[in-house]
Design a protein around this motif. Structure first.
Motif, PDB file in Angstrom:
ATOM      1  N   SER A 158       0.824  -1.204   0.000  1.00 34.99           N
ATOM      2  CA  SER A 158       0.000   0.000   0.000  1.00 34.99           C
ATOM      3  C   SER A 158       0.860   1.256   0.000  1.00 34.99           C
ATOM      4  O   SER A 158       2.019   1.234   0.433  1.00 34.99           O
ATOM      5  CB  SER A 158      -0.899   0.000   1.242  1.00 34.99           C
ATOM      6  N   GLU A 215      -6.462  -2.002  -0.558  1.00 32.72           N
ATOM      7  CA  GLU A 215      -5.538  -1.354  -1.489  1.00 32.72           C
ATOM      8  C   GLU A 215      -4.813  -2.358  -2.385  1.00 32.72           C
ATOM      9  O   GLU A 215      -3.770  -2.038  -2.960  1.00 32.72           O
ATOM     10  CB  GLU A 215      -4.507  -0.530  -0.710  1.00 32.72           C
ATOM     11  N   ASP A 216      -5.366  -3.552  -2.531  1.00 34.05           N
ATOM     12  CA  ASP A 216      -4.728  -4.609  -3.317  1.00 34.05           C
ATOM     13  C   ASP A 216      -4.760  -4.259  -4.803  1.00 34.05           C
ATOM     14  O   ASP A 216      -5.835  -4.122  -5.402  1.00 34.05           O
ATOM     15  CB  ASP A 216      -5.460  -5.938  -3.076  1.00 34.05           C
ATOM     16  N   GLY A 241      -6.919  -0.123   3.922  1.00 30.61           N
ATOM     17  CA  GLY A 241      -5.647   0.547   3.688  1.00 30.61           C
ATOM     18  C   GLY A 241      -4.448  -0.346   3.498  1.00 30.61           C
ATOM     19  O   GLY A 241      -3.304   0.128   3.553  1.00 30.61           O
ATOM     20  N   GLY A 243      -2.299  -3.434   1.244  1.00 30.27           N
ATOM     21  CA  GLY A 243      -2.112  -3.939  -0.104  1.00 30.27           C
ATOM     22  C   GLY A 243      -2.144  -5.454  -0.199  1.00 30.27           C
ATOM     23  O   GLY A 243      -2.618  -6.146   0.694  1.00 30.27           O
TER      24      GLY A 243
END
Length: 266
Positions: A158, A215-216, A241, A243
């Protein structure tokens, strides 16, 4: 790192900790080091952790023919057989989450509890159209290793985490610590594209937790919701938030989540 023979191929793994067995299944281009020492250490406080490498990865034998996620699931069960693990809790992420799905469907007696992270069930209702894979493919085609590593860092983590001091340096050191041949990564990509468990996930009997970061950029979060909707009684945890490498960004929180879920499932 040690080696076991599975299907005439030597697969490498690390094993640590004590407790109920927990098998970790890595994603595309991943190796055992990408679980991170902090996360592995936390899990090892509660579990007998086996983190194996897929065929062709980190010394895991020569790979000449295309394989499927079902083939990789058979590898995982073969590692369990070789280590005398009759059944285990299974945590699979990304491509490894697809492999873990096949394990739970094809070998239900071997999977006690199932954790599926940042993964995909298949094309009907799911999608692999996130921007990350395309950006990585373009970077690889340019044959600029430094740029490719930077792109991999950006699409897997992220924005908030990427800003931490030393984050990129640590990422590069861990990624490059083990060899993952480009040809094997290509085969893994084709295996992921061919994965389709949509019509079969209703057969999963293991208690299941699905985890996905908002947030991937590698596999969109909607896929996590899709997977959870297909597995009977599955619990969904959407992490704000964070990743694709959610356990890398939040090792303590992820270890607590896995540990508490397993405890509530047994």
């Amino acid at each position: 790192m040690e080696t076991v023979q599975v299907g005439g191929r030597g697969l490498t793994y690390v094993r640590r900790g004590r407790g109920e067995p927990l098998v970790l299944v890595q994603g595309m281009a991943g190796h055992h080091g990408l679980w991170g020492e902090r996360f592995l250490g936390l899990l090892a406080e509660r579990f007998d952790v086996v983190a194996f490498n897929h065929r062709g990865v980190a010394g895991g034998g020569r790979v000449e023919e295309q394989f499927s996620t079902a083939d990789l699931a058979r590898d995982a069960v073969g590692v369990m057989d070789a280590l005398g693990v009759g059944s285990a809790h299974v945590l699979g992420i990304s491509l490894g989450g697809m492999v873990a799905q096949e394990m739970a469907i094809r070998f239900p007696e071997r999977v006690r509890a199932l954790v599926l992270g940042c993964t995909y069930a298949g094309p009907e209702g799911g999608s692999l159209d996130a921007p990350g894979p395309g950006r990585m493919a373009q970077a690889a085609a340019a044959r600029d290793a430094v740029a490719a590593m930077r792109v991999a860092f950006e699409v897997n983590l992220s924005p908030g985490f990427r800003g931490r001091e030393g984050a990129f340096r640590e990422f590069v050191e861990v990624v490059l610590a083990q060899k993952v041949p480009a040809a094997v990564i290509g085969m893994q990509m084709r295996a992921a594209l061919g994965h389709d468990a949509v019509g079969r996930l209703g057969r999963v009997v293991a208690p299941t937790l699905v985890v996905h970061g908002t947030e991937d950029e590698m596999i969109r979060v909607d896929n996590g919701r899709h997977v959870a909707s297909l597995v009977p009684g599955a619990r969904l945890e959407v992490v704000e938030g964070v990743g694709h490498l959610f356990w890398w960004e939040q090792p303590e929180a992820t270890a607590r989540l896995v540990t508490s879920f397993v405890a509530s499932s047994t």
